[in-house]
Design a protein around this motif. Structure first.
Motif, PDB file in Angstrom:
ATOM      1  N   GLY A   1       4.455  -5.040  -0.022  1.00 19.47           N
ATOM      2  CA  GLY A   1       3.938  -3.676  -0.149  1.00 19.47           C
ATOM      3  C   GLY A   1       2.609  -3.514   0.569  1.00 19.47           C
ATOM      4  O   GLY A   1       1.917  -2.525   0.380  1.00 19.47           O
ATOM      5  N   SER A   2       2.268  -4.497   1.398  1.00 19.42           N
ATOM      6  CA  SER A   2       1.012  -4.418   2.151  1.00 19.42           C
ATOM      7  C   SER A   2       1.317  -3.966   3.575  1.00 19.42           C
ATOM      8  O   SER A   2       2.373  -4.290   4.119  1.00 19.42           O
TER       9      SER A   2
ATOM     10  N   ALA B   1       7.819  -2.337   2.400  1.00 21.46           N
ATOM     11  CA  ALA B   1       7.305  -1.016   2.787  1.00 21.46           C
ATOM     12  C   ALA B   1       6.428  -1.166   4.014  1.00 21.46           C
ATOM     13  O   ALA B   1       6.026  -0.179   4.635  1.00 21.46           O
TER      14      ALA B   1
ATOM     15  N   GLY C   1       1.026   5.953  -1.245  1.00 20.85           N
ATOM     16  CA  GLY C   1       0.680   4.589  -1.669  1.00 20.85           C
ATOM     17  C   GLY C   1       1.087   4.342  -3.112  1.00 20.85           C
ATOM     18  O   GLY C   1       1.704   3.323  -3.431  1.00 20.85           O
TER      19      GLY C   1
ATOM     20  N   GLU D   1       3.936   1.776  -4.753  1.00 23.69           N
ATOM     21  CA  GLU D   1       3.612   0.818  -5.823  1.00 23.69           C
ATOM     22  C   GLU D   1       4.537   1.015  -7.030  1.00 23.69           C
ATOM     23  O   GLU D   1       5.007   0.053  -7.635  1.00 23.69           O
TER      24      GLU D   1
ATOM     25  N   GLY E   1       0.456  -8.106  -0.918  1.00 25.02           N
ATOM     26  CA  GLY E   1      -0.357  -6.914  -1.193  1.00 25.02           C
ATOM     27  C   GLY E   1      -1.082  -7.055  -2.515  1.00 25.02           C
ATOM     28  O   GLY E   1      -0.450  -7.379  -3.537  1.00 25.02           O
ATOM     29  N   GLY E   2      -2.406  -6.840  -2.502  1.00 23.72           N
ATOM     30  CA  GLY E   2      -3.202  -6.987  -3.718  1.00 23.72           C
ATOM     31  C   GLY E   2      -2.803  -5.987  -4.793  1.00 23.72           C
ATOM     32  O   GLY E   2      -2.467  -6.359  -5.921  1.00 23.72           O
ATOM     33  N   GLU E   3      -2.810  -4.702  -4.443  1.00 26.64           N
ATOM     34  CA  GLU E   3      -2.446  -3.661  -5.421  1.00 26.64           C
ATOM     35  C   GLU E   3      -0.987  -3.807  -5.822  1.00 26.64           C
ATOM     36  O   GLU E   3      -0.613  -3.640  -6.977  1.00 26.64           O
ATOM     37  N   THR E   4      -0.147  -4.094  -4.829  1.00 29.63           N
ATOM     38  CA  THR E   4       1.282  -4.265  -5.098  1.00 29.63           C
ATOM     39  C   THR E   4       1.482  -5.397  -6.109  1.00 29.63           C
ATOM     40  O   THR E   4       2.249  -5.256  -7.071  1.00 29.63           O
TER      41      THR E   4
ATOM     42  N   GLY F   1      -2.956  -8.893   1.280  1.00 37.42           N
ATOM     43  CA  GLY F   1      -2.309  -8.564   2.559  1.00 37.42           C
ATOM     44  C   GLY F   1      -2.550  -9.551   3.681  1.00 37.42           C
ATOM     45  O   GLY F   1      -1.607 -10.037   4.311  1.00 37.42           O
TER      46      GLY F   1
END
Ligand code: ADP
Length: 421
Positions: free
Chosen positions: A260-261, A316, A336, A340, A362-365, A405
């Motif tokens: 997701g990054s 993504a 975004g 997620e 991906g960090g947030e992912t 990422g």
């Protein structure tokens, strides 16, 4: 338990946990402050990761003190407040206020502020922080959207956001070794200084610092100091340094890769891996209109695949041109978040379908996937790449490789799977 770490964000927590394990400690990482009822497993160190880097400072202080209480209940000998090696903060905090609150609660008089991480190009000289050879305020951090760093002087940055005086420990003292550093700390303390900013240009400097701070109830800094502290603990307690990663090893099972990054490195990793595995690029529009239904469809696609030597990939990830176009038409924040949400829903469905190994880019992912899987703690396992270990959940039989990422090399997705082939 020898060491209790309070990390101001999730990937920062995983980062220091990886360094501690690599330097011989066994480590459990907790996402948020654990329930009072949850006793730490038998490990040398516990890392509590918070989301306190850029929230209001009162919240950051409260969360950090709650983490401290729990860690002290586990009997930690020393507390380590971990922040980013680029000292991500503003004139209001949160590094200063959290350090002050922890120091007060522990009855400490002085601590060190040591963000240096030479292996990643973060060095400190005369108390100034450098990123790959340029002062912090001339690096990309100058333009950070939340914590723009406009000064590289760590004494000034510290004093601005805290309650005491800060002084540099020059490189000549650090070079002279632990005893000289200890004496310097003592002199600073006697002269009313509350924060010592040691120079650190090399791994050896951090090893010396790790030894020198053994008597301080609180130390603060980045993963580099974590390495030094881990080596000292290992020496002091005669730990063999081999059992560190056992509990975190991935046993092997059904695996997926979720990307997701949109970072440069993840783009390269997806391009490389798509050539050797079943891969599906997701349609961001569908994430916005029906993330759940779309996740069910993609989960069914994964379920329909014949067993293969390489795990399927759902991504993504896209290049900068397409990303800008998507963000322009669908909105940057909305698209975004929708992506997620989609990955969170997909991960939950895959877990139900028996997938038990997740490689996430991906960090947030990663944060949203871990949350969707209901995981609150894990053992840290072997490193796949610097700063990216395999981890094994405590709450359920699931292994994860969670990568920011830009971490790892182009073969990261395959390399991660080599650990259980
Ligand atoms: P990194 O570690 O590279 O910063 P993150 O997962 O933290 O990765 O952040 C990437 C963000 O970009 C996430 O919010 C993700 O949902 C979003 N994103 C990724 N791909 C796309 C895309 N194709 N369109 C829109 N947003 C995307």
């Amino acid at each position: 338990m020898y060491l209790g770490v309070i990390a101001d964000d999730f990937t920062g927590g995983t980062d220091i946990a990886g360094f501690l394990v690599q330097n011989g400690l066994s480590v459990t990482q907790y996402i948020g402050v654990p329930d009072a009822s949850l006793n730490a497993r038998e490990t040398d160190a516990a890392v509590v990761s918070l989301k306190s880097r850029s929230c209001p400072k009162e919240e950051a202080v409260d969360a950090s003190l709650a983490a401290l209480r729990w860690l002290r209940e586990q009997g930690c000998e020393q507390i380590f407040f971990k922040y980013c090696s680029t000292f991500d903060s503003t004139a209001k905090g949160n590094i200063g206020p959290v350090t002050d609150a922890l120091l007060d609660a522990l009855g400490g008089e002085i601590t060190v502020m040591a963000p240096a991480l030479p292996v990643n190009g973060r060095t400190v000289y005369l108390g100034y922080l450098f990123v790959n050879g340029v002062p912090l305020n001339e690096s990309g951090m100058r333009h950070h959207p939340v914590t723009p760093m406009l000064d590289a002087n760590l004494m000034r940055l510290t004093e601005q956001q805290s309650r005491g005086k800060a002084a540099n420990i020059p490189v000549a003292v650090v070079d002279a070794g632990p005893e000289a550093i200890r004496e310097n700390l003592q002199t600073l303390r006697e002269n009313g200084y509350r924060y010592a900013v040691p120079d650190a240009l090399t791994e050896e400097h951090l090893v010396a610092l790790g030894e020198a701070v053994s008597g301080l109830p609180l130390v603060t800094g980045g993963s580099g100091l974590g390495m030094g502290v881990a080596r000292r603990i290992r020496r002091q307690h005669g730990l063999d340094g081999r059992s560190g990663t056992n509990a975190g090893k991935p046993p092997g099972g059904r695996c997926v890769v979720l990307a997701g990054s949109a970072s440069v490195m993840t783009n390269a990793q997806v391009a490389r891996y798509s050539a050797i595995a079943q891969a599906k690029k997701i349609d961001v529009r569908r994430c916005l209109t029906d993330a759940d239904g779309y996740a069910a469809e993609v989960a069914a696609w994964i379920g329909s695949l014949a067993p293969a030597p390489t795990a399927p990939l759902v991504y993504a990830t896209t290049g900068p041109d397409e990303l800008v176009a998507i963000q322009k038409t669908l909105g940057a924040e909305a698209s975004g978040l929708a992506v997620e949400r989609f990955f969170a829903a997909l991960a939950a469905r895959l877990l139900d379908a028996g997938v038990d190994h997740f490689i996430v880019a991906g960090g947030e992912t990663s944060g949203s996937v871990v949350k969707a899987l209901g995981i609150k703690a894990f053992h840290i396992g072997p490193q796949i790449a610097p700063g990216v270990p395999w981890v094994r959940a405590l709450d359920r039989p699931v292994s994860l490789a969670l990568k920011s990422g830009n971490f790892g090399n182009e073969d990261f997705f395959s390399t991660a799977q080599d650990f259980f082939k």
